[in-house]
Design an enzyme around this catalytic site. Structure first.
Site, PDB file in Angstrom:
ATOM      1  N   ARG A 122      30.237 -46.104  26.658  1.00 50.06           N
ATOM      2  CA  ARG A 122      30.443 -45.055  27.671  1.00 50.06           C
ATOM      3  C   ARG A 122      30.658 -43.667  27.071  1.00 50.06           C
ATOM      4  O   ARG A 122      31.210 -42.780  27.707  1.00 50.06           O
ATOM      5  CB  ARG A 122      31.593 -45.392  28.615  1.00 50.06           C
ATOM      6  N   LYS A 144      20.708 -31.757  25.837  1.00 47.00           N
ATOM      7  CA  LYS A 144      19.748 -32.614  26.540  1.00 47.00           C
ATOM      8  C   LYS A 144      19.366 -33.756  25.613  1.00 47.00           C
ATOM      9  O   LYS A 144      18.929 -33.517  24.475  1.00 47.00           O
ATOM     10  CB  LYS A 144      18.489 -31.838  26.914  1.00 47.00           C
ATOM     11  N   GLU A 186       8.192 -22.785  19.737  1.00 48.91           N
ATOM     12  CA  GLU A 186       9.449 -22.683  20.501  1.00 48.91           C
ATOM     13  C   GLU A 186      10.185 -21.384  20.151  1.00 48.91           C
ATOM     14  O   GLU A 186      10.854 -20.800  20.996  1.00 48.91           O
ATOM     15  CB  GLU A 186      10.355 -23.900  20.230  1.00 48.91           C
ATOM     16  N   LYS A 228      19.267 -19.566  23.095  1.00 54.99           N
ATOM     17  CA  LYS A 228      19.448 -20.870  23.734  1.00 54.99           C
ATOM     18  C   LYS A 228      20.905 -21.049  24.142  1.00 54.99           C
ATOM     19  O   LYS A 228      21.200 -21.502  25.250  1.00 54.99           O
ATOM     20  CB  LYS A 228      19.004 -22.000  22.808  1.00 54.99           C
ATOM     21  N   GLU A 238      21.089 -26.987  34.095  1.00 59.81           N
ATOM     22  CA  GLU A 238      19.802 -26.531  34.604  1.00 59.81           C
ATOM     23  C   GLU A 238      19.754 -26.459  36.127  1.00 59.81           C
ATOM     24  O   GLU A 238      18.848 -26.983  36.776  1.00 59.81           O
ATOM     25  CB  GLU A 238      18.654 -27.410  34.072  1.00 59.81           C
ATOM     26  N   ARG A 242      18.431 -22.096  33.174  1.00 60.89           N
ATOM     27  CA  ARG A 242      18.021 -22.885  32.004  1.00 60.89           C
ATOM     28  C   ARG A 242      16.553 -23.293  32.096  1.00 60.89           C
ATOM     29  O   ARG A 242      15.906 -23.523  31.066  1.00 60.89           O
ATOM     30  CB  ARG A 242      18.922 -24.124  31.851  1.00 60.89           C
ATOM     31  N   ASN A 246      11.807 -23.733  29.767  1.00 59.95           N
ATOM     32  CA  ASN A 246      10.607 -24.567  29.917  1.00 59.95           C
ATOM     33  C   ASN A 246       9.338 -23.731  30.022  1.00 59.95           C
ATOM     34  O   ASN A 246       8.310 -24.239  30.502  1.00 59.95           O
ATOM     35  CB  ASN A 246      10.753 -25.464  31.150  1.00 59.95           C
ATOM     36  N   HIS A 249       6.019 -25.359  29.480  1.00 64.85           N
ATOM     37  CA  HIS A 249       6.219 -26.805  29.426  1.00 64.85           C
ATOM     38  C   HIS A 249       5.532 -27.575  30.549  1.00 64.85           C
ATOM     39  O   HIS A 249       5.221 -28.754  30.373  1.00 64.85           O
ATOM     40  CB  HIS A 249       7.717 -27.136  29.406  1.00 64.85           C
ATOM     41  N   HIS A 253       3.456 -30.552  29.213  1.00 63.94           N
ATOM     42  CA  HIS A 253       3.694 -31.968  29.510  1.00 63.94           C
ATOM     43  C   HIS A 253       2.446 -32.629  30.083  1.00 63.94           C
ATOM     44  O   HIS A 253       2.146 -33.788  29.777  1.00 63.94           O
ATOM     45  CB  HIS A 253       4.883 -32.119  30.466  1.00 63.94           C
ATOM     46  N   HIS A 267       4.097 -31.823  20.395  1.00 60.02           N
ATOM     47  CA  HIS A 267       4.820 -31.168  21.490  1.00 60.02           C
ATOM     48  C   HIS A 267       4.811 -29.638  21.337  1.00 60.02           C
ATOM     49  O   HIS A 267       4.498 -28.904  22.273  1.00 60.02           O
ATOM     50  CB  HIS A 267       6.254 -31.700  21.546  1.00 60.02           C
TER      51      HIS A 267
HETATM   52  P1  NAD Z   1       9.833 -35.294  15.224  1.00 58.06           P
HETATM   53  O1  NAD Z   1      11.252 -35.600  15.327  1.00 58.06           O
HETATM   54  O2  NAD Z   1       8.850 -36.361  15.540  1.00 58.06           O
HETATM   55  O3  NAD Z   1       9.533 -34.738  13.763  1.00 58.06           O
HETATM   56  C1  NAD Z   1       8.214 -34.393  13.421  1.00 58.06           C
HETATM   57  C2  NAD Z   1       7.777 -35.067  12.128  1.00 58.06           C
HETATM   58  O4  NAD Z   1       8.353 -34.362  11.039  1.00 58.06           O
HETATM   59  C3  NAD Z   1       8.209 -36.512  11.979  1.00 58.06           C
HETATM   60  O5  NAD Z   1       7.146 -37.218  11.403  1.00 58.06           O
HETATM   61  C4  NAD Z   1       9.378 -36.445  10.999  1.00 58.06           C
HETATM   62  O6  NAD Z   1       9.489 -37.607  10.236  1.00 58.06           O
HETATM   63  C5  NAD Z   1       8.991 -35.267  10.151  1.00 58.06           C
HETATM   64  N1  NAD Z   1      10.105 -34.523   9.561  1.00 58.06           N
HETATM   65  C6  NAD Z   1      11.260 -34.174  10.159  1.00 58.06           C
HETATM   66  N2  NAD Z   1      11.970 -33.370   9.340  1.00 58.06           N
HETATM   67  C7  NAD Z   1      11.266 -33.248   8.197  1.00 58.06           C
HETATM   68  C8  NAD Z   1      11.483 -32.549   6.999  1.00 58.06           C
HETATM   69  N3  NAD Z   1      12.541 -31.764   6.817  1.00 58.06           N
HETATM   70  N4  NAD Z   1      10.543 -32.663   6.020  1.00 58.06           N
HETATM   71  C9  NAD Z   1       9.424 -33.421   6.206  1.00 58.06           C
HETATM   72  N5  NAD Z   1       9.162 -34.083   7.335  1.00 58.06           N
HETATM   73  C10 NAD Z   1      10.083 -33.993   8.326  1.00 58.06           C
HETATM   74  O7  NAD Z   1       9.390 -34.073  16.160  1.00 58.06           O
HETATM   75  P2  NAD Z   1      10.075 -32.682  16.574  1.00 58.06           P
HETATM   76  O8  NAD Z   1       8.940 -31.759  16.754  1.00 58.06           O
HETATM   77  O9  NAD Z   1      11.197 -32.311  15.714  1.00 58.06           O
HETATM   78  O10 NAD Z   1      10.696 -33.031  17.998  1.00 58.06           O
HETATM   79  C11 NAD Z   1       9.887 -33.368  19.093  1.00 58.06           C
HETATM   80  C12 NAD Z   1      10.742 -34.057  20.110  1.00 58.06           C
HETATM   81  O11 NAD Z   1      11.784 -33.189  20.535  1.00 58.06           O
HETATM   82  C13 NAD Z   1       9.983 -34.462  21.361  1.00 58.06           C
HETATM   83  O12 NAD Z   1      10.316 -35.786  21.685  1.00 58.06           O
HETATM   84  C14 NAD Z   1      10.524 -33.524  22.423  1.00 58.06           C
HETATM   85  O13 NAD Z   1      10.524 -34.085  23.711  1.00 58.06           O
HETATM   86  C15 NAD Z   1      11.923 -33.280  21.934  1.00 58.06           C
HETATM   87  N6  NAD Z   1      12.528 -32.025  22.411  1.00 58.06           N
HETATM   88  C16 NAD Z   1      13.762 -32.113  22.974  1.00 58.06           C
HETATM   89  C17 NAD Z   1      14.390 -30.957  23.406  1.00 58.06           C
HETATM   90  C18 NAD Z   1      15.787 -31.033  23.952  1.00 58.06           C
HETATM   91  O14 NAD Z   1      16.282 -30.035  24.472  1.00 58.06           O
HETATM   92  N7  NAD Z   1      16.468 -32.139  23.821  1.00 58.06           N
HETATM   93  C19 NAD Z   1      13.768 -29.721  23.272  1.00 58.06           C
HETATM   94  C20 NAD Z   1      12.492 -29.678  22.694  1.00 58.06           C
HETATM   95  C21 NAD Z   1      11.880 -30.848  22.263  1.00 58.06           C
HETATM   96  N1  GLY Z   2      14.335 -27.521  25.812  1.00 57.09           N
HETATM   97  C1  GLY Z   2      14.743 -27.169  27.139  1.00 57.09           C
HETATM   98  C2  GLY Z   2      16.205 -27.189  27.347  1.00 57.09           C
HETATM   99  O1  GLY Z   2      16.977 -27.471  26.474  1.00 57.09           O
HETATM  100  O2  GLY Z   2      16.639 -26.921  28.432  1.00 57.09           O
END
Ligand code: NAD
Ligand code: GLY
Length: 369
Positions: A122, A144, A186, A228, A238, A242, A246, A249, A253, A267
């Site tokens: 929890r 998020k 971003e 941010k 949001e 907030r 997006n 986005h 998406h 992404h």
């Molecule tokens: P990811 O976590 O898949 O990382 C991308 C690639 O880079 C992976 O293959 C990873 O192994 C590699 N990698 C990571 N750090 C590294 C480093 N320092 N050196 C070498 N390789 C490295 O992708 P991402 O782009 O970081 O994140 C995408 C995800 O984030 C999506 O699922 C998206 O929905 C999510 N996201 C969430 C929010 C939120 O607010 N929570 C906002 C934007 C995106």
């Molecule tokens: N990446 C969008 C948010 O955090 O609201």
């Protein structure tokens, strides 16, 4: 130099620390947050292989034992199956609610480990140590957390704020250039949505940021996180503002759904293309000067990101398929489409009543069939 950006959310307040060498100080920084002499570190194979030893040594120097949980890299890990196996591993470690979960990786690991922390017994504390540019400027901040389901991305999740974020700029040295560009989309988003001065600086500094020039990178990450944090503080759940985060986005998406959420279109790449499309649509609708839309599109293209559907080699998109995904977007309400549109380069707004027929015409003009 280490910079600190506070995320002032009352009893859930935390700091985002940004700078070089932070990984080596992780032990002393996490120590005050743990009750027992151990932490669970969730990572992916690539990140763990490159940087796990440094983090383990740093935590060890502060007397903290590390229990690594190393998952396959890639978006598929952010799934019900990935969540189940992660929760099972945390339970096998007999972690209790007073123990700390550390998310050490990109947005995939941050979103998954954050969601696991939100529901584990929890609710457990967690810390983000983001290792991609995208995760440092966006996903690690703001609480998020989510997993994907076969019906779409990020559809099951929770708001759960971390206790601390450590954005070590040095770890970006090993990030592949393509991932760097994806994260930069971003960064650009922040300039485009709310800071014309930052956007103008990025127009001149994209090359330096992408080349990981230390001063340029620090400024890009710090300003992005400041923006941010400011938006999250004003609207944590949001209810309104907030949604500006997006920008691009709704398009992104839909395109990711059509390309399978994978290597074909990352992404961040989808966000870059989506931002360019949002500006072109805004100009077409007479909401934004064409000159500003041109600058936004040029900035996306200059970073080596796709800025037109035609940039996605060999792909065709049906307008009706894209519209179907847009209607399923979490922001869509009562059949009306929600988009973040622009008044100028540096000012975005939430448009909650975009007419699907006009969007269809626009998508056809963009090369959809
Ligand atoms: P990811 O976590 O898949 O990382 C991308 C690639 O880079 C992976 O293959 C990873 O192994 C590699 N990698 C990571 N750090 C590294 C480093 N320092 N050196 C070498 N390789 C490295 O992708 P991402 O782009 O970081 O994140 C995408 C995800 O984030 C999506 O699922 C998206 O929905 C999510 N996201 C969430 C929010 C939120 O607010 N929570 C906002 C934007 C995106
Ligand atoms: N990446 C969008 C948010 O955090 O609201």
């Amino acid at each position: 130099m280490i910079r600190s950006v506070p995320v002032d959310l009352g009893e859930r307040a935390y700091e985002v620390l940004i700078g070089p060498g932070l990984l080596d100080t992780a032990g002393e920084r996490l120590r005050p947050l743990v009750r027992r002499d151990r932490v669970a570190v969730v990572s992916d194979r690539t990140v763990w292989g490159l940087h796990g030893a440094r983090l383990t040594a740093a935590l060890g120097r502060a007397g903290l034992a590390v229990h690594p949980i190393v998952l396959p890299p890639g978006e598929q890990t952010k799934s019900f199956a990935g969540l189940e196996s992660l929760c099972d591993e945390l339970l096998a470690l007999e972690l209790d609610r007073g123990d700390l979960i550390v998310a050490f990786g990109g947005g995939v690991i941050g979103d998954l480990a954050g969601f696991a922390a939100a529901i584990y017994k929890r609710g457990a504390d967690f810390v983000q140590i983001p290792t991609t540019l995208l995760a440092q400027v966006d996903s690690s901040v703001g609480g998020k957390t989510a997993i994907d389901t076969p019906r779409g991305k990020n559809l099951v999740g929770a708001f759960h704020q971390p206790r601390l974020v450590l954005a070590d700029l040095d770890v970006l040295a090993t990030l592949p250039d393509r991932e760097m560009r994806a994260g930069y989309a971003e960064v650009l988003k922040y300039g485009l949505l709310g800071d014309p001065g930052f956007f103008a600086w990025l127009e001149a500094s994209a090359g330096a940021v992408l080349a990981r020039d230390p001063a340029a990178l620090a400024r890009a990450v710090e300003r992005s996180v400041e923006m941010k944090a400011e938006i999250v503080i004003a609207d944590e759940r949001e209810a309104g503002r907030r949604a500006l985060l997006n920008l691009g986005h709704t398009f992104a998406h839909a395109l990711e759904a059509e390309t399978g959420y994978g290597e074909a279109l990352l992404h961040g790449e989808a966000v870059g293309l989506g931002s360019a499309m949002a500006f072109r649509f805004s100009a077409t609708e007479g909401l934004c000067p064409g000159e500003d839309a041109g600058r936004a599109v040029a900035a996306v293209a200059a970073a080596g990101l796709p800025s037109r559907l035609a940039d996605l080699d060999g792909r065709t998109f049906a307008a009706d398929d894209l519209l179907r995904h847009m209607a399923q977007d979490k922001k869509a309400e009562g059949g009306r489409l929600t988009f973040i549109l622009a008044r100028r380069a540096g000012e975005a707004f939430v448009a909650r009543d975009v007419d699907p027929a006009r969007m269809r015409t626009f998508l056809l003009s963009e090369g959809a069939t």
